[in-house]
Design a protein around this motif. Sequence first.
Motif, mmCIF file in Angstrom:
data_model
loop_
_atom_site.group_PDB
_atom_site.id
_atom_site.type_symbol
_atom_site.label_atom_id
_atom_site.label_comp_id
_atom_site.label_asym_id
_atom_site.label_seq_id
_atom_site.Cartn_x
_atom_site.Cartn_y
_atom_site.Cartn_z
ATOM 1 N N SER A 1 -52.452 -16.234 -24.161
ATOM 2 C CA SER A 1 -52.817 -15.840 -25.520
ATOM 3 C C SER A 1 -54.312 -15.568 -25.631
ATOM 4 C CB SER A 1 -52.397 -16.921 -26.518
ATOM 5 O OG SER A 1 -53.097 -18.131 -26.288
ATOM 6 N N TYR A 2 -55.126 -16.347 -24.909
ATOM 7 C CA TYR A 2 -56.571 -16.124 -24.944
ATOM 8 C C TYR A 2 -56.928 -14.777 -24.316
ATOM 9 C CZ TYR A 2 -61.563 -16.868 -24.198
ATOM 10 O OH TYR A 2 -62.935 -16.748 -24.206
ATOM 11 N N TYR B 1 -55.047 -12.021 -24.127
ATOM 12 C CA TYR B 1 -54.644 -10.913 -24.982
ATOM 13 C C TYR B 1 -55.444 -10.862 -26.280
ATOM 14 C CZ TYR B 1 -50.798 -9.388 -22.065
ATOM 15 O OH TYR B 1 -50.061 -8.859 -21.037
ATOM 16 N N PHE C 1 -52.344 -12.825 -32.335
ATOM 17 C CA PHE C 1 -52.758 -13.539 -31.128
ATOM 18 C C PHE C 1 -53.803 -14.616 -31.428
ATOM 19 C CE2 PHE C 1 -50.762 -10.153 -28.605
ATOM 20 C CZ PHE C 1 -50.183 -10.925 -27.606
ATOM 21 N N LEU D 1 -51.711 -17.434 -32.741
ATOM 22 C CA LEU D 1 -50.982 -18.017 -31.614
ATOM 23 C C LEU D 1 -51.914 -18.854 -30.750
ATOM 24 C CD1 LEU D 1 -48.403 -18.257 -29.902
ATOM 25 C CD2 LEU D 1 -49.086 -16.137 -28.735
ATOM 26 N N TYR D 2 -53.105 -18.336 -30.480
ATOM 27 C CA TYR D 2 -54.081 -19.090 -29.686
ATOM 28 C C TYR D 2 -54.474 -20.390 -30.387
ATOM 29 C CZ TYR D 2 -58.652 -20.439 -27.886
ATOM 30 O OH TYR D 2 -59.705 -21.167 -27.402
#
Length: 528
Positions: A124-125, A127, A145, A148-149
């Motif tokens: 995630s980091y 992207y 993202f 999500l991160y």
Amino acid sequence: MAKGERVPHTPAGKLFKPPEPAFNKPPHQTVLDQRLSFCSKLCFAIGGAPNQVAGSATAFFLQIYLLDVAQINPFQASMVLFIGKAWGAMTDPVVGFFITKSKWTRIGRLMPWMVGCTPFVVVSYFYLWFVPPFTNGRFIWYLGFYCLYQTLITCFHVPYSALTMFLSADQKERDSATAYRMTLEVLGTLVGAAIQGQIVASAHTLKHCPHHNMSTGHLGNGSGAEIVKRIVHSQDFLSHAKEVYMIAAGVIGGVFLICTVVMFLGVKERDDPYISKTEKQIPFHKGFILVMRHSPYLSLTAAFLFISVAIQLVQSNFVLFCTYAVDLRDHFQNIVLTILVSAVVSIPLWQWFLERFGKKTAAFCGITWIMPFTVMLVFIPNLVVAYVVAVSSGLSVAASLLLPWSMLPDVVDDFRLANPHCKGFEAIFYSFYVFFTKFAAGISLGVSTLCLEFAGYDTGACRQPAQVAYTLKLLIGAAPVAFIVTGLLILLLYPISEDVRLRNKLCLEELRKQGSISSRTLEDLSNA
């Protein structure tokens, strides 16, 4: 003791070898078991460093990345940052709830969370720093993202913070491990800013304001060939910027993986030694109510909430202050580096100070240190004073990082004595503390940005109106002082003095011995 080893016990009705006598160990053996080796403390500290490495990179560079490289408009960029921060704060108590419901495994109860989420954190980091080929949906891409991160990093950070309570039952050993952790985390902040800055620096040199102004107006004044040349040059810059940002994300993702593996191999999570193995975990909502009624926790959290807002205001506005209020734009990188180096070096100093004079005294001395120097910079804006302020700010930043995480385990111990039959509540303490501090940081960032907008801040301009400089002086000087004074007044109500802490330590040691004896007695009865 093997990784994740619990106090040994055998369920009733299961075949096993005859146990050894219940009291075959000398009394001092239980104390020796709580001592942590240098390697264990170092591996524990290394486990927390990558969170700060990634956090430092996003704090310094995510906003300019969204504006100049991803090329989303400023309103969308502010929404990504604010919603992401708010989402991260909301996920802390949720993750804390699920941790309280977790079962003990062969490697522990908290370790599976950290090990399991690390690969997804890295993906995630990465992207988050990737520019998708489409343009219309980039706002949704980065918002998704970033949220999500924030969710995944919470799944790592909350159990990691609570892990302090399961390293050792000895308060001194926990305090020492916390000092190691804070030193490596501040060092991680420094490393994150350095890695990201060195790799992506070339992405921003072509956009330097005085020499490379490529606004639309300037393009319109040139010939057609010049316009095409500048457009191609701009596209080359953009491709290069995308590439170096992805390289930086890959390097930091690799650091995250390596540090997590080191922590997993070097840290042994121990089960709660104060609770009988027959005790059941209390429901989450009852545990939450008990925690929120515990006065030491409320006073500690409220005090450091205001203090963290003050430190956040100084950190988030310091570069803007140096650039537009005191004309130190050519020196702010070195000034920020001085702050971080001062914080790294002073962590051992504050650890010695709190052991010598007490944690509450250390908090007052460390936090108040920043106030006169920031005010001095507002009224005496020159380079020498700026570096003096940087060193003093680093001292206070180190104290604000070390002291709450060193005092929070004492609050948990005090709660244990007041509620001896409660089990599995540690994640509630840590998750809600992180929730409050994250939410406060998000609010302070939003309010300070809103103040700059009301003052007439012009995005991308080389010079700002006088009202902006005045607002930055308030955000650096008067506002942090007011928040720090409020936090210290609340901290006066914190009831756990050194005498109380030592008394709690003795009482918990006795409780641990009684719990060990009762557990062995129950095992002997079931074996019979």
